[in-house]
Design an enzyme around this catalytic site. Structure first.
Site, short mmCIF file in Angstrom:
data_model
loop_
_atom_site.label_atom_id
_atom_site.label_comp_id
_atom_site.label_asym_id
_atom_site.label_seq_id
_atom_site.Cartn_x
_atom_site.Cartn_y
_atom_site.Cartn_z
N HIS B 313 -91.16 60.53 66.93
CA HIS B 313 -92.52 60.02 66.97
C HIS B 313 -93.28 59.73 65.95
CE1 HIS B 313 -96.87 59.62 67.63
NE2 HIS B 313 -96.67 59.63 69.11
N ARG B 333 -103.64 54.67 66.64
CA ARG B 333 -103.14 53.19 66.25
C ARG B 333 -103.48 52.25 67.21
NH1 ARG B 333 -97.44 54.03 66.36
NH2 ARG B 333 -97.49 55.97 66.93
#
Lengths: 230, 560
Positions: B313, B333
């Protein structure tokens, strides 16, 4: 960070047993390093499963309290006590929850004496006691929101002298309310178009399928893909 | 974060200007080069596994290969003798296992869920960002399919992906009926974009989506008829001697005894393997994620697919040191947080695929544009304060209570301070091969969730794993109801065959598998020492009716 955890060590005790730990470590990692992993039950290591409940005491007279060992850093002279909480049975959710239904499921709701132990005990900073008072008034929407981050560790219940079960009630309110919400997924679209699109996407070699998927994903449908090509 | 004062001031100073800047673009051929040069999957550390069903064919990281070649921790003299009979044995108490248990609860079949830790202690609980389902107005299951396949480099098994995306809406309805809260607007479910989604498709419960789903599944299971065995790790699967799985040997970690279970169907829902900390990476995974299911299925002769592929990740936390490896959700994000190197510059489209973003971060660090923490870790900045700048003051606190809570303990407020991140071992993309009914290649054995492979190809999209466990957990339950057979004999013949095969290969490591706990934890598989049958008898003694035996030979000097 002022101190480099690679070099500075601190002395702590866990369940009365002295051990050395690196500054900046969590209690769980310090236990691992000391070969004492089984002293405190462990689960997710990320502060969301509620397995590693402990209470801590500081040597300088600061107020100690309950913590999650996987998130809490060691410091010099800290005393750690395992504080496992056994789960107790929950009550099944009901449709359209309100204060009366909650009282029926959890009759100890009104025994709260506002000592605020639950709020202090909560490792997730949930305003537990305030939310119990909201439960008494039936403010279920707000209660559901209060308990969004509840990890169900049970500490609020374990410290309650009055046998109130805030985490169980929070869960009950959330599930009951959730079950009363309507489904909002859309109806399926007509079959024909879908089957044509599936045929387009799933047939051919790996490279062909990948290229088709690349093009298709930027369009809403096969029709618009064909239109855009023309 | 005084040690990074200069950089923090620079990030602060350029924030407004960066707000409307478009993301750096990268074409597919450049992306391939990026992956080949910097993604951990392409480091060339793989080797062929030497023992088992795909010996000489399956290539995977040497750490995984050693695990697959390892001997069982069961004593050589152990004879399985079932003390527990059930219809369906579910191995694993996470999302997939419990979804299956709930599906089976009105079938009339007796269900037993055995889990290493407690019910619900699983990676499911730790999933933050959300769950994908094509419920938006411009969306369709086909578009979800296309995104998933492109994300997985086309290597996904098409039929599995089709099932996943078509069953997404029923899965969301099912969860909602159980009482799961997904964020809503007046028009419908609130949808967020994820890396590689071509349209917003991620449903969430703030940044605690997995916790919400797991809490509800667990509560529902507690109210159901399933028998729950907590603290029971599966150490071996049993078979009838003719290729059908008929039970399992479990280790009761509290009593330190072995328990043999006879079952008409076994569902492997053991999750992933992040705690193997492959290639020295930190992990976002829970304590139990040690790849046990891969080992169990392998010894039964099941094929493993895409096991050369893991998900790192992109945004694992690297500071403070205490929570290194823990997840900073991709939603940060998708809500506008940007990645910046030590020079304060953006270097990748933050909403590109996870493997690309992770590789780009590793590139920045290995080419000297990373930030070094006081503990010596390296990372890049994730400019989280942009979330409030873009979406309005207070958005971060409202949408990311989990993140706020975790960093507050260390005096960091992500709504005003950027975080430091580096890829963390997050998800096992490959695993046990299954068909559309979640059946493995062995009769009697089903598998669902992270332990399986094929669905996600070699790169999984955000929100597809929570969907995976619900869709395939339920599917496994349905398939078991329609395909369950009568009870069969319970033997360890697959293990005996495997052990014989091991003897033909030299130089294998002495490691035992499944290893059950992270090596660094120092926790062990350790049976209770059985009392000797009679003084002077140094043979292994059977331990009660559970069919266990002592793990180590008695100490010959103990009487001195």
């Amino acid at each position: 960070m002022k101190n480099n955890p690679e070099t500075k060590t601190v002395q702590i005790t866990v369940a009365g047993k002295p051990m050395e730990a690196r500054e900046g470590q969590t209690i769980v990692h310090a236990l691992w390093q000391a070969g004492m992993a089984s002293e405190v039950m462990t689960g997710c290591l990320g502060g969301v499963c509620g397995a590693c409940t402990v209470s801590v005491r500081y040597p300088d007279g600061r107020k100690g309290g309950t913590e999650l060992a996987c998130l809490h850093q060691v410091e010099e002279g800290m005393q750690v006590f395992p504080f496992p909480v056994d789960p107790i049975p929950t009550k099944p959710p009901v449709k359209e929850p309100d204060a009366a239904k909650l009282r029926e499921a959890y009759p100890t709701l009104d025994r709260c004496t506002k000592c605020e132990s639950c709020t202090y005990a909560c490792p997730m900073d949930i305003p537990v006691m305030d939310s119990v008072l909201r439960m008494q008034k039936g403010e279920v929407e707000q209660v559901a929101q209060d308990f969004t981050t509840c990890i169900h560790c049970g500490l609020c219940r374990a410290v309650c002298e009055d046998k109130v079960e805030p985490h169980q009630m929070g869960m009950w309110v959330r599930r009951s309310l959730g079950q009363s919400l309507p489904n909002m997924t859309p109806q399926e679209e007509p079959e024909g178009e879908a089957e044509r699109e599936w045929g387009y996407l799933m047939e051919g070699t790996l490279e062909q399928r990948l290229e088709r998927a690349r093009q298709f994903r930027t369009q809403e449908s096969l029709n618009s893909l064909e239109d855009s090509k023309e | 974060m005084d040690w990074a004062g200069d950089q923090l001031r620079q990030i602060e100073a350029t924030r407004r200007q960066r707000l409307d800047e478009s993301a750096p673009k990268m074409d597919d051929s450049k992306a391939s080069t990026l992956l080949e040069n910097f993604h951990p999957d392409f480091k060339g550390l793989e080797r062929l596994v030497q023992v088992g069903p795909q010996a000489g064919k399956l290539k995977c990281l040497s750490e995984i290969a050693e695990l697959l070649e390892a001997d069982s921790p069961l004593p050589a003299v152990f004879e399985p003798s079932p003390t527990l009979e059930t219809d369906v044995l579910v191995v694993g108490g996470g999302g997939a296992g419990l979804a299956a248990a709930l599906t089976l609860q009105n079938s009339g079949l007796q269900v037993t869920v055995a889990t290493k830790l407690r019910i619900g202690d699983a990676n499911t609980l730790m999933a933050e960002g959300g769950i994908q389902a094509a419920v938006g107005s411009n969306d369709s299951p086909r578009r979800h399919y296309a995104d998933t396949v492109v994300g997985g480099h086309g290597k996904n098994v098409p039929e599995l992906v089709r099932l996943l995306v078509e069953e997404a809406r029923p899965a969301i309805d099912w969860l909602t009926q159980l009482g799961v809260h997904f964020g809503r607007t007046e028009k419908g479910y609130e949808l967020k974009p994820g890396g590689g989604t071509s349209t917003p498709r991620v449903l969430s419960c703030q940044d605690v989506t997995g916790l919400e789903i797991m809490r509800v599944l667990r509560d529902a299971v507690f109210h159901g008829p399933a028998q729950l065995l907590e603290g029971h790790s599966a150490v071996e699967l049993c078979d009838d001697g003719e290729g059908r799985v008929t039970g399992a040997v479990l280790w009761n970690s509290e009593a330190k005894e072995l328990v043999t279970v006879s079952a008409r169907a076994v569902l492997l829902a053991t999750g992933g393997s992040g705690q193997l900390r492959l290639q020295g990476f930190a992990t976002s995974n829970h304590l139990g994620a040690t790849g046990d299911g891969l080992v169990l299925a392998w010894r039964q002769g099941c094929s493993l697919v895409h096991l050369d592929s893991f998900q790192y990740h992109p945004t694992g936390s690297v500071f403070p040191e205490a929570i290194a490896g823990q997840l900073v959700t991709e939603s940060a994000r998708s809500m506008g947080a940007q990645l910046l190197n030590a020079e304060g510059k953006r270097f990748i489209d933050e909403l590109s695929y996870r493997d690309r973003v992770a590789a780009a971060i590793i590139r920045e660090v290995s080419e000297g544009r990373g930030v070094t923490t006081p503990a010596g870790r390296q990372g890049v900045w994730l400019d989280t304060p942009l979330i409030d700048k873009r979406q309005g003051e207070g958005t971060l606190a409202r949408q990311f209570p989990g993140m706020i809570h975790r960093f507050k303990k260390y005096g960091i407020d992500p709504s005003t301070q950027p975080l430091l991140v580096y890829p963390t071992l997050h998800y096992q993309n490959g695993g046990v091969a299954i068909d559309q009914e979640a059946r493995t290649e062995r009769e009697g054995l089903w598998a669902a969730g992270e332990v399986t492979g094929g669905l996600h190809g070699t790169n999984r999209l955000m929100g597809n794993s929570l969907l995976d466990i619900i869709v395939f957990g339920r599917r496994a339950g349905e398939s078991i109801i329609s395909n369950i057979k009568d009870r069969g004999p319970v033997t360890l013949s697959a293990l005996s065959r495997f052990r014989k095969e091991r003897e033909t290969v030299s130089g294998l490591s002495q490691q035992k598998a499944p290893q059950l706990y992270p090596t660094v934890s120092g926790m062990k598989f350790e049976l209770k020492q059985a009392p000797l049958e009679k003084p002077g008898d140094d043979s292994f003694s059977q331990q009660g009716s559970a069919g266990g035996s002592s793990f180590e030979p008695p100490d010959p000097f103990s009487a001195r």
